[in-house]
Design a protein around this motif. Sequence first.
Motif, mmCIF file in Angstrom:
data_model
loop_
_atom_site.group_PDB
_atom_site.id
_atom_site.type_symbol
_atom_site.label_atom_id
_atom_site.label_comp_id
_atom_site.label_asym_id
_atom_site.label_seq_id
_atom_site.Cartn_x
_atom_site.Cartn_y
_atom_site.Cartn_z
ATOM 1 N N ALA A 55 -0.683 9.514 -3.063
ATOM 2 C CA ALA A 55 0.150 10.370 -2.214
ATOM 3 C C ALA A 55 0.063 9.929 -0.754
ATOM 4 C CB ALA A 55 -0.284 11.829 -2.353
ATOM 5 N N ALA A 56 -1.151 9.581 -0.294
ATOM 6 C CA ALA A 56 -1.304 9.119 1.086
ATOM 7 C C ALA A 56 -0.550 7.804 1.310
ATOM 8 C CB ALA A 56 -2.789 8.942 1.414
ATOM 9 N N LEU A 57 -0.606 6.911 0.344
ATOM 10 C CA LEU A 57 0.114 5.644 0.473
ATOM 11 C C LEU A 57 1.625 5.857 0.435
ATOM 12 C CD1 LEU A 57 -2.075 3.318 -1.786
ATOM 13 C CD2 LEU A 57 -1.893 3.281 0.704
ATOM 14 N N THR A 58 2.080 6.855 -0.313
ATOM 15 C CA THR A 58 3.509 7.177 -0.330
ATOM 16 C C THR A 58 3.980 7.610 1.045
ATOM 17 O OG1 THR A 58 3.373 7.848 -2.654
ATOM 18 C CG2 THR A 58 5.258 8.649 -1.385
ATOM 19 N N TYR A 59 3.196 8.461 1.691
ATOM 20 C CA TYR A 59 3.545 8.914 3.040
ATOM 21 C C TYR A 59 3.547 7.744 4.027
ATOM 22 C CZ TYR A 59 2.979 11.175 7.594
ATOM 23 O OH TYR A 59 3.123 11.538 8.904
ATOM 24 N N SER A 60 2.520 6.897 3.946
ATOM 25 C CA SER A 60 2.447 5.743 4.847
ATOM 26 C C SER A 60 3.614 4.786 4.604
ATOM 27 C CB SER A 60 1.117 5.002 4.653
ATOM 28 O OG SER A 60 0.025 5.842 4.934
ATOM 29 N N THR A 61 4.013 4.630 3.335
ATOM 30 C CA THR A 61 5.129 3.747 3.013
ATOM 31 C C THR A 61 6.427 4.264 3.602
ATOM 32 O OG1 THR A 61 4.022 3.140 0.952
ATOM 33 C CG2 THR A 61 6.356 2.606 1.127
ATOM 34 N N LEU A 63 6.810 5.933 6.293
ATOM 35 C CA LEU A 63 6.816 5.666 7.737
ATOM 36 C C LEU A 63 7.022 4.182 8.045
ATOM 37 C CD1 LEU A 63 3.894 7.907 9.107
ATOM 38 C CD2 LEU A 63 6.356 8.272 9.359
ATOM 39 N N ALA A 64 6.503 3.331 7.175
ATOM 40 C CA ALA A 64 6.438 1.901 7.523
ATOM 41 C C ALA A 64 7.517 1.048 6.889
ATOM 42 C CB ALA A 64 5.066 1.344 7.118
ATOM 43 N N ILE A 65 8.255 1.580 5.909
ATOM 44 C CA ILE A 65 9.163 0.707 5.165
ATOM 45 C C ILE A 65 10.290 0.165 6.037
ATOM 46 C CG2 ILE A 65 10.597 2.636 4.314
ATOM 47 C CD1 ILE A 65 10.839 0.973 1.686
ATOM 48 N N VAL A 66 10.820 1.003 6.947
ATOM 49 C CA VAL A 66 11.898 0.524 7.818
ATOM 50 C C VAL A 66 11.382 -0.538 8.802
ATOM 51 C CG1 VAL A 66 13.567 1.170 9.594
ATOM 52 C CG2 VAL A 66 13.316 2.578 7.552
#
Length: 439
Positions: A55-61, A63-66
Amino acid sequence: MKKKIQDIIHFIQTGIWQVSRDDVSPLVYLLYSILKKLILTIRFFTTKRVMSQAAALTYSTLLAIVPIMAVVFAIARGFGYNKYIEMWFRDAFKSQPQAADIIVEFVNSYLVHTKSGVFLGIGLVFMFYTVLMLVSNIESAFNSIWQVKKQRSIFRTFTDYLAMLLLFPILIVLTSGLSIFIATVAGSMPDLLLLGPMVRFLIALLPYILMSAMFIGLYVFMPNTHVKVRYVIVPGILAGVAMQWLQLFYIHSQMWVSSYNAIYGSFAALPLFMLWMQISWTICLFGAELCYTNQNLDYYDYNTKTSDISHRYRIMLCTILASRICRRFDRGGRPYTALELCGETGIPIRIANDLLYAMIGARLLIEITSDEKGEASQFVPAENVDNLSLGVMIDRLESQGRWKIDLPLDKHYNENWLSALEVRREYLRKSREILLKDL
């Protein structure tokens, strides 16, 4: 029936872990090993809050994918390959076409505004922060699975991740070109009875190969420890196949997706994308757990956890580990690694790692780590071995943590207390006469 179920449970919890190579045939032992790896992986996965990490990696992704794709697109445009990158990106997110359209639109807008100078400064800092936060979180999750306490150095973090961002577009272009070439060859030979079906089969198989190769590289590269390639091939392939099946599931569940769109409208792309991303990270982390289990199965005991060990037994195990380290160091030998200690002492790998890092915290040992990725950590005494005795080790281990709390303890002291403290001091004094290197 109930008795059979109880026997199966007992065999899984106890019996299977006591079977040696000499007790059964090689094929049966291989099947038992596979079953043990799956049992351990599921146990680690359910008890170590891996879902929370996903779940934490989903949130970070999110934010960072763009920003990440903006960097990749910018590098690709510099080489004139932006068309291939966009084709690859849309193909990778073919189960989430709405999310892919939104992200590509955001990326193009991001690059346009960056060219105009609007995002220079604070926007650039935010971009690098989100990218580094995502990669750092991924590394932390993998290090937690592999019981690695030390992160990459700042220099290695910068060089490794920069190299990854630069090589990523090149690899995408090469694989996209290979796919286009194979598709062209397949289209030019429809009448050939043998080559045509083989090429079409290769085209259908290529996404599985590329996805599996990506996971294998991730499992070898991300943990800051020595991961042997032969132990990550099967987990990488399983994770790659699972990801492709997830894509197919999302693509063929259009009826469910359309009903979801009817409820949420255009906003449906975000929760669906988040759900897809969480499942993807769950598959990735489960594969990482399987890699760890695959490499360390011979050094693990299913029924043993560090938290279950009594204080007295913990001291004895620390003594066994520390004495071997001190003895080899005193004789001028090469420092031990954790796996070497497990092989000589029979202590399970997770127990050994926990105890070694506890002794590092107690200033008894020092961890020697090379800045090279493939080097395993080694352990040496923290000071002269003539100063490290059994009494010193016990005193330091028992003194870890906060030593004093503001409580009125003085009123409890009496002659019996003083006698007890004197017995304790005498016990430690005599224990200090026994050096660890002599045990």
